[in-house]
Write an enzyme that holds these catalytic residues in place. Sequence first.
Site, PDB file in Angstrom:
ATOM      1  N   HIS A 132    -158.292  26.790 -26.116  1.00 25.25           N
ATOM      2  CA  HIS A 132    -158.972  27.236 -27.184  1.00 25.25           C
ATOM      3  C   HIS A 132    -158.884  28.881 -27.667  1.00 25.25           C
ATOM      4  CE1 HIS A 132    -162.662  29.327 -25.782  1.00 25.25           C
ATOM      5  NE2 HIS A 132    -162.502  28.641 -24.723  1.00 25.25           N
ATOM      6  N   GLU A 178    -163.892  25.513 -30.380  1.00 25.85           N
ATOM      7  CA  GLU A 178    -164.334  24.945 -28.935  1.00 25.85           C
ATOM      8  C   GLU A 178    -165.544  25.467 -28.639  1.00 25.85           C
ATOM      9  OE1 GLU A 178    -164.726  25.174 -24.444  1.00 25.85           O
ATOM     10  OE2 GLU A 178    -164.900  26.847 -26.039  1.00 25.85           O
ATOM     11  N   GLU A 179    -166.090  26.756 -28.904  1.00 31.13           N
ATOM     12  CA  GLU A 179    -167.261  27.490 -28.660  1.00 31.13           C
ATOM     13  C   GLU A 179    -168.370  26.692 -29.344  1.00 31.13           C
ATOM     14  OE1 GLU A 179    -167.774  28.839 -26.072  1.00 31.13           O
ATOM     15  OE2 GLU A 179    -165.792  30.327 -25.570  1.00 31.13           O
TER      16      GLU A 179
END
Length: 582
Positions: A132, A178-179
């Site tokens: 990511h 992604e986070e």
Amino acid sequence: MVAGISLVATLGAAGLTTAPTASAAPQAAPAPGPLVRAISAPAADAPDVDVTKVQAHLTELNAIASRNGGTRKSSGQGYRDSVAYVRNKLQAAGYTVTEQPCTSGCATGAGPNLIAEWPQGDTAKVYMFGSHLDSVAAGPGINDNGSGSAALLETALTLAEHHPAMAARVRFGWWTDEEQGLNGSDFYVNSLSSAERTRIKAYYNFDMIASTNGGYFINHLTSAAAQPMKAYWDSLGLQPEENTEGAGRSDDYSFEQAGIPTSGYAMGASARKTAAQAAKWGGTANRAYDSCYHQSCDTTSNINSTGLNRSVDGIASTLWKLAVTDSTPANDFSLSASPAGGTVAPGTSATTTIATATTSGSAQTVQLSASGAPAGVTVSFSPGSVTSGNSSTMTVATAAGTAPGSYPLTVTGTGSVTHTATYTLTVRGTGSCSGQQLLTNGGFETGTSPWTGDTGAIGSHAGQSAHSGSRFAWLGGYGYSATDSIAQTVTVPAGCAKATLTYWLHIDTDETDRVAYDTFKVKAGSTTLTTLSNTDAASGYVQRTLDLTPYIGQRIALTFTATEDSGLQTSFVLDDAALQVN
């Protein structure tokens, strides 16, 4: 690595064979403690990936974050600038690069996934490597996850540089959002058809591979997919362990859910190193693997270079074992275009001969295709496939509205192996010239569009001032090794007598020697038009002028690039650029 998810899934990887053990030079331990035992083993022809180049990418990602509020979060300019940085490197190296907008499931304003495929090897067998590219809002995310992103970028560039014979396709993915919950990779996997998923034989994920107090962890350690990665770290005597902390918390989980075998390296996040791990790997027991996890201190100072080096060389070793072939194909052919280029007026056509020859073994059927054609241009082959040793006529037809310029087309011949050739199409301009200014947003007052590259350099920054208005492009000025580059593509109309580029540039520097340590270059396409340096520093702005008359009738990318060495800062402050034709 995304926070707040704790899902554990273990899937085997069917159909992958264990390759011979790889080797690497011994490295120092990642932190004070016992030295890691070094074991020598066969090299398997995988090249050493230069970790200093990986660290240079991390420096640039850190600089991008610094220019954008200290973060590269998926919905911010820092992420989009990160995408542009990686994309430009890959395109220049010859990758087929796609930006995939995340149109559902991602945070509002999230930038795109970036997908790059090396255009060689069996398209029915794909090995995918991903990481990511976004950070949390609280920091620049250099270990989490600049480390995985930079390692994959340099691995991809190393593959392009060595250009080995390929037994399979290699595809890289840099994921958005992604986070916020693995959203970018989820979107990508869900966008794949059943047949496309089947072609991906394994996915390898790299999330936090340079933790300062890290360990050596592998996803699904005992699976068939993991064996090439484990073999490399085993060759260094590292005794890797299962990545239990990261299970279900990074982008490999999106692929697992679709039944695709997965593995990958990690060095740990907020969990604490045990006494046994400290005795084995060095470092400090009962301390987090990464004490800057999801914090503003996750900068280039938060990188374990030894672990990063071991990880990136293991990535290259795995890629080479799975996708590269050392042997000459039993049946092989060559591909060429003659002539290798042609010049036409809009609305007309050019032809070239695509020749093939059998270079080893028996003749084979070669299917022909072309990519890279601009809008309004079509490419056809007669015949569309040939037996190696024979030729085809390629016709390149332009529309009346095709923009003038030079366009490199990639001709691909696919048989039992794949080869490519390049044909350059040049479209002349027509008609008379009307005096006009061609650059858009040359004063940077209306945001960053249509500029590309390190667009975080554009803005109203404290410490420098505009030539006019309130915004400008501040390139350089870091005081350490770094490069900033912005570009805009324009078509210079035919029929004009003269084309002139003007721009205002302020150069200030802390250098005292009359030596060109830091440089500023202006390019048209791949040609450098001028080079300035810290030796040209002066108070205030100076207008510079360049003759672009030789580019009349062409479509060109104008690029402004500042490059600093590792010492004192030099700032190149650009404003009010214009390209005038008459």
